[in-house]
Design a protein around this motif. Structure first.
Motif, short mmCIF file in Angstrom:
data_model
loop_
_atom_site.label_atom_id
_atom_site.label_comp_id
_atom_site.label_asym_id
_atom_site.label_seq_id
_atom_site.Cartn_x
_atom_site.Cartn_y
_atom_site.Cartn_z
N THR A 62 38.82 37.85 32.68
CA THR A 62 38.87 37.26 34.02
C THR A 62 39.77 38.13 34.89
O THR A 62 40.56 38.93 34.39
CB THR A 62 39.45 35.84 33.98
OG1 THR A 62 40.77 35.88 33.38
CG2 THR A 62 38.55 34.90 33.18
N TYR A 63 39.63 37.93 36.19
CA TYR A 63 40.50 38.65 37.12
C TYR A 63 41.52 37.68 37.66
O TYR A 63 41.23 36.83 38.50
CB TYR A 63 39.69 39.27 38.27
CG TYR A 63 40.54 40.06 39.24
CD1 TYR A 63 41.19 41.22 38.83
CD2 TYR A 63 40.70 39.64 40.56
CE1 TYR A 63 41.98 41.95 39.71
CE2 TYR A 63 41.49 40.36 41.45
CZ TYR A 63 42.13 41.52 41.01
OH TYR A 63 42.91 42.23 41.88
N ASP A 64 42.75 37.76 37.13
CA ASP A 64 43.83 36.86 37.49
C ASP A 64 45.14 37.65 37.43
O ASP A 64 45.85 37.62 36.43
CB ASP A 64 43.86 35.67 36.51
CG ASP A 64 44.88 34.61 36.90
OD1 ASP A 64 45.69 34.87 37.82
OD2 ASP A 64 44.89 33.53 36.28
N PRO A 65 45.45 38.40 38.51
CA PRO A 65 46.61 39.30 38.48
C PRO A 65 47.93 38.62 38.11
O PRO A 65 48.77 39.24 37.45
CB PRO A 65 46.65 39.86 39.90
CG PRO A 65 45.24 39.77 40.37
CD PRO A 65 44.71 38.51 39.77
N SER A 79 43.90 42.40 34.44
CA SER A 79 43.46 42.39 35.84
C SER A 79 43.60 43.76 36.47
O SER A 79 42.77 44.16 37.31
CB SER A 79 44.24 41.36 36.63
OG SER A 79 43.98 40.06 36.14
N SER A 80 44.63 44.51 36.10
CA SER A 80 44.78 45.86 36.66
C SER A 80 43.64 46.77 36.20
O SER A 80 43.13 47.57 36.98
CB SER A 80 46.13 46.46 36.25
OG SER A 80 46.33 47.71 36.87
N VAL A 91 40.61 45.71 35.36
CA VAL A 91 39.43 45.24 36.09
C VAL A 91 39.44 45.81 37.51
O VAL A 91 38.42 46.29 38.02
CB VAL A 91 39.39 43.70 36.13
CG1 VAL A 91 38.30 43.21 37.09
CG2 VAL A 91 39.16 43.12 34.74
N LEU A 92 40.61 45.77 38.15
CA LEU A 92 40.72 46.27 39.52
C LEU A 92 40.43 47.77 39.58
O LEU A 92 39.75 48.23 40.50
CB LEU A 92 42.12 45.99 40.06
CG LEU A 92 42.43 46.53 41.46
CD1 LEU A 92 41.47 45.95 42.50
CD2 LEU A 92 43.87 46.23 41.85
N PRO A 99 36.45 42.88 42.24
CA PRO A 99 36.95 42.76 40.86
C PRO A 99 36.51 41.48 40.16
O PRO A 99 36.32 41.48 38.93
CB PRO A 99 38.47 42.82 41.02
CG PRO A 99 38.73 42.52 42.47
CD PRO A 99 37.54 43.02 43.21
N HIS A 100 36.35 40.40 40.91
CA HIS A 100 35.88 39.15 40.28
C HIS A 100 34.47 39.35 39.70
O HIS A 100 34.16 38.84 38.60
CB HIS A 100 35.89 38.01 41.29
CG HIS A 100 37.26 37.64 41.77
ND1 HIS A 100 38.11 36.86 41.03
CD2 HIS A 100 37.93 37.97 42.91
CE1 HIS A 100 39.25 36.69 41.70
NE2 HIS A 100 39.17 37.36 42.84
N ALA A 139 34.73 41.44 36.48
CA ALA A 139 35.25 40.63 35.37
C ALA A 139 34.18 39.68 34.85
O ALA A 139 34.02 39.49 33.64
CB ALA A 139 36.47 39.85 35.83
#
Length: 351
Positions: free
Chosen positions: A253-256, A263-264, A266-267, A277-278, A281
């Protein structure tokens, strides 16, 4: 840059207005930006600042890129491997698309008149004002030196000379650099009030620079060995991403805030793919860290391939590369000397 929400800070609202003005009349603006030659530039630099420099250049803004070799000494005793690092920056700039015909690349130590502006500028700020600068206080706190040099303390005023020597009126910065730019605006305003109108008060152009963490999920840094440099090979990139920190949860998931390492990554993939990014992910989903890292590796290597190819090509002709800096220094010197002469006349000095 999209229009900010009504609750956005004044700096963000001003930046949005500046973006509109740039689109309408880019020739009005002169940008000063740059880097310290302390190591290789990495993907954090590319997506944070380098990509934006090329964008502004291509829009028709006049861009000055400073290689701040004197500022290497702000937080270290000697400037190690300086020639190597300067040439590395030149190769990176050319590889990403900085065009010497439209942008001026120069270095501190080759432009004496720029540095001489530091003397009158220091008379325009107080010791208390320098001591209150939050960015300098933070840099001092994280300095590797046992004591703080005068160069570190006066760095914001030296930066004012960097910006004002060419009468730069636009400076791309992050939110944390706004206090530095405010010192420049203060110097320009006080000089103009005391001696007559000579300098513009430069505006900050805030960018929504993405926060990419290092492969250890900490702050990406040249000195921490946790970054992917622009010059890295495909194999080195794959190795670094394979060893990157993730977490125990398989579903991606994308959850910084809750999952910074994952998340980094994914980004980074999303930036390279020009995607949200969502969405990236969600596509990886239950594929876990292995699929995530493979996706990131493929995306980075595809995005960087043409840049790496151009860098390798330029590296075969270092005479040309060094000539870019020499030509940029000549132009910067002519501008700096003209500005210094104007400053001397305004102050009533006779040569």
């Amino acid at each position: 840059m999209t229009a900010p929400a009504p609750s956005a800070s004044p700096a963000l609202r001003r930046s949005a207005e500046l973006e509109r003005q740039i689109a309408q009349d880019p020739g009005r603006f002169r940008v000063l930006t740059g880097d310290r030659p302390t190591g290789a530039l990495h993907l954090g630099h590319y997506f944070g600042t380098l990509h934006n420099r090329v964008r502004l250049q291509d829009l028709g803004v006049e861009v000055f890129v400073l290689i701040a070799d004197y500022q290497v000494l702000t937080d270290r005793d000697v400037a190690d491997r300086l020639t190597e690092h300067v040439e590395g920056l030149l190769l990176d700039y050319l590889a990403i698309g900085i065009d010497p015909a439209r942008s001026t690349v120069f270095n501190h130590s080759a432009v004496p008149a720029l540095n001489q502006l530091l003397l009158p500028f220091l008379s325009l700020v107080s010791v208390a004002e320098l001591g209150r600068n939050p960015t300098v206080k933070d840099e001092i706190a994280h300095s590797r030196q046992s004591s703080v040099s005068g160069l570190m303390y006066t760095y914001p005023v030296h930066q004012a000379a960097d910006i004002l020597f060419c009468k730069g009126n636009l400076v791309p910065v992050g939110q944390d650099q706004l206090p530095h730019l405010e010192i420049t605006r203060t110097v320009a305003r006080r000089f103009n009030e005391r001696y007559g109108a000579v300098f513009p008060e430069p505006d900050a152009l805030l960018s929504a620079a993405p926060l990419l963490l290092g492969t250890d999920a900490g702050k990406m840094s040249k000195s921490r060995g946790n970054s992917i440099t622009l010059a890295a090979s495909e194999d080195e990139t794959a190795r670094l991403i394979k060893g990157a920190t993730t977490d125990a949860e398989r579903h991606i998931t994308y959850d910084p805030a809750a999952r910074p390492g994952v998340s980094s990554l994914v980004l980074l993939a999303a930036l390279c793919l020009d995607r949200d990014p969502h969405e990236v992910a969600e596509e990886i989903g239950s594929g876990g860290a292995a699929v995530l890292k493979r996706t990131v590796t493929d995306a980075v290597n595809a995005r960087m391939a043409p840049i790496r190819a151009r860098r390798a090509e330029y590296a075969q002709d270092m005479r040309y590369v060094r000539g870019v800096l020499r030509d940029g220094n000549e132009r910067a010197n002519a501008i700096a000397e003209a500005t210094l002469d104007e400053v001397r006349r305004a102050m009533g000095m006779i040569r």
